[in-house]
Design an enzyme around this catalytic site. Structure first.
Site, PDB file in Angstrom:
ATOM      1  CD  GLU A  54      -2.584   1.299   2.681  1.00 57.79           C
ATOM      2  OE1 GLU A  54      -2.958   0.216   3.174  1.00 57.79           O
ATOM      3  OE2 GLU A  54      -2.900   2.401   3.153  1.00 57.79           O
TER       4      GLU A  54
ATOM      5  CD  GLU B 212      -3.855   7.857   5.383  1.00 58.47           C
ATOM      6  OE1 GLU B 212      -2.736   7.365   5.209  1.00 58.47           O
ATOM      7  OE2 GLU B 212      -4.826   7.208   5.815  1.00 58.47           O
TER       8      GLU B 212
HETATM    9  C1  LIG Z   1      -8.931   5.442   3.028  1.00 61.32           C
HETATM   10  O1  LIG Z   1      -7.607   5.490   2.724  1.00 61.32           O
HETATM   11  C2  LIG Z   1      -6.667   5.029   3.668  1.00 61.32           C
HETATM   12  C3  LIG Z   1      -5.351   5.058   2.976  1.00 61.32           C
HETATM   13  O2  LIG Z   1      -4.479   5.744   3.626  1.00 61.32           O
HETATM   14  C4  LIG Z   1      -6.954   3.646   4.150  1.00 61.32           C
HETATM   15  O3  LIG Z   1      -6.061   3.288   5.178  1.00 61.32           O
HETATM   16  C5  LIG Z   1      -8.351   3.578   4.600  1.00 61.32           C
HETATM   17  O4  LIG Z   1      -8.673   2.239   4.876  1.00 61.32           O
HETATM   18  C6  LIG Z   1      -9.301   4.125   3.575  1.00 61.32           C
HETATM   19  N1  LIG Z   1     -10.562   4.203   4.157  1.00 61.32           N
HETATM   20  C7  LIG Z   1     -11.594   3.801   3.522  1.00 61.32           C
HETATM   21  C8  LIG Z   1     -12.814   3.970   4.275  1.00 61.32           C
HETATM   22  O5  LIG Z   1     -11.606   3.347   2.422  1.00 61.32           O
END
Ligand SMILES: *[C@@H]1O[C@H](CO)[C@@H](O)[C@H](O)[C@H]1NC(C)=O
Ligand SMILES: *[C@@H]1O[C@H](CO)[C@@H](O)[C@H](O)[C@H]1NC(C)=O
Length: 315
Positions: free
Chosen positions: A134, A139
């Protein structure tokens, strides 16, 4: 003879280095192009946010997703007061239909979600998390601070404190099973890299290059004179070796990037509260109860939107 051999060798090495940094555009996405290049994921938030992710049809009908000309937006519902026992605030999470391995992605972004409870992310992830890796490119939470780029991987991947970056290393163990999945992160040293300061400056460009020997992330604010014209003009060919030092550099010296990372999809999401934004909601000065804030203050979400001018991928 020897001289000529070593000359030939250095030319060959030079050719390899140049080859590795040169890419051609493979996906050029803007406006309604996002609707066919990405799929809306109407899923339960894996990070337990106070969010309701809509399908593409619902998101378009409710104007949560908006595409027109060279504008593509994901914008939180900013008018509805929610029932505490009902679903969370309407938003969207979109994932690219294509997967990428060695590639560069350039995002020209005018605005990103800001404000208490927001947790926006623009990132990449493989099918078999965390074993295909990932890469979090953008972020942050609650509209606070600067941007952080982070890797999350399977076991056996750590990062040195790299000198080939302008940002600050905040974690060196990328293994998602360690440290509560904090990952190995680098914060950007530019104050206008995130939330309101990014937005008030007209946004800017984020770029990420992934190869089997390094992952680099760059950020240029909108009026930064150092933005490469290849980036600001969305050139059809780019050479990342001409771009200068990235803010985050993740080398392969203590991490086999080729085996830790598989084909990845690009994901853009906007959740509220949840495991990160909710946990630090109070300590970041937003109040005592994140979910109640989301339920009762729709007007606080008027700036909780992504606005992409374009997203281009080069391979
Ligand atoms: C949104 O993005 C972050 C990536 O940093 C991830 O960790 C997270 O699970 C994501 N949340 C959703 C709700 O998709
Ligand atoms: C939908 O969103 C766009 C972009 O924010 C806005 O310009 C437009 O007025 C909205 N449409 C409606 C019907 O609210």
């Amino acid at each position: 003879m020897l001289t000529s051999l070593s000359f030939t060798l250095s030319l060959a090495l030079l050719a390899i280095q140049i080859e590795a940094a040169t890419y051609h555009v493979s996906d050029s996405i803007s406006g309604t192009g996002f609707l066919s290049a990405f799929t809306h994921q109407a899923i339960a938030d894996p990070t337990h946010g106070r969010v309701n992710y809509l399908s593409q049809a619902d998101a378009l009908a409710k104007n949560i997703t908006y595409a027109n000309g060279n504008t593509f937006r994901i914008q939180a519902d900013s008018t509805t007061v929610l029932s505490a026992s009902g679903p969370g605030r309407n938003s969207a999470r979109i994932m690219s239909n294509n997967q990428y391995s060695t590639h560069v992605v350039i995002m020209d972004i005018r605005h990103m979600p800001e404000g208490c409870s927001t947790w926006p992310a623009a990132w990449e992830v493989g099918d078999n998390w965390p074993n295909e890796g990932e890469v979090d490119i953008i972020e942050g939470v609650n509209g606070v601070g600067v941007n952080q780029a982070t890797l999350h991987t399977g076991a056996g991947c750590t990062m040195p404190s790299s000198s080939a970056q302008t940002g600050t290393t905040v974690g060196t163990d990328c293994n998602a099973n360690d440290n509560g999945n904090a990952g190995c992160g680098v914060t950007c040293n530019k104050g206008n890299s995130f939330a309101s300061s990014f937005n008030n400056n007209g946004g800017g460009w984020y770029a990420m290059e992934r190869t089997s020997s390094y992952i680099n992330v760059w950020f240029w604010p909108r009026n930064d004179g150092s933005v490469p014209s290849q980036v600001s003009n969305a050139a059809s060919s780019i050479d990342t070796s001409t771009w200068g030092t990235p803010f985050a550099n993740f080398p392969n010296s203590q991490c086999n990037l080729a085996s830790e990372f598989g084909p990845n999809n690009i994901v853009i999401n906007l959740t509220f509260c949840g495991d990160w934004a909710g946990a630090v909601f109070a300590s970041q000065g937003c109040g005592s109860d994140c979910a109640s804030f989301v339920n009762n203050n729709p007007a606080a979400f008027q700036k909780a939107y992504w606005d992409f001018a374009s997203l281009n991928v080069y391979e």
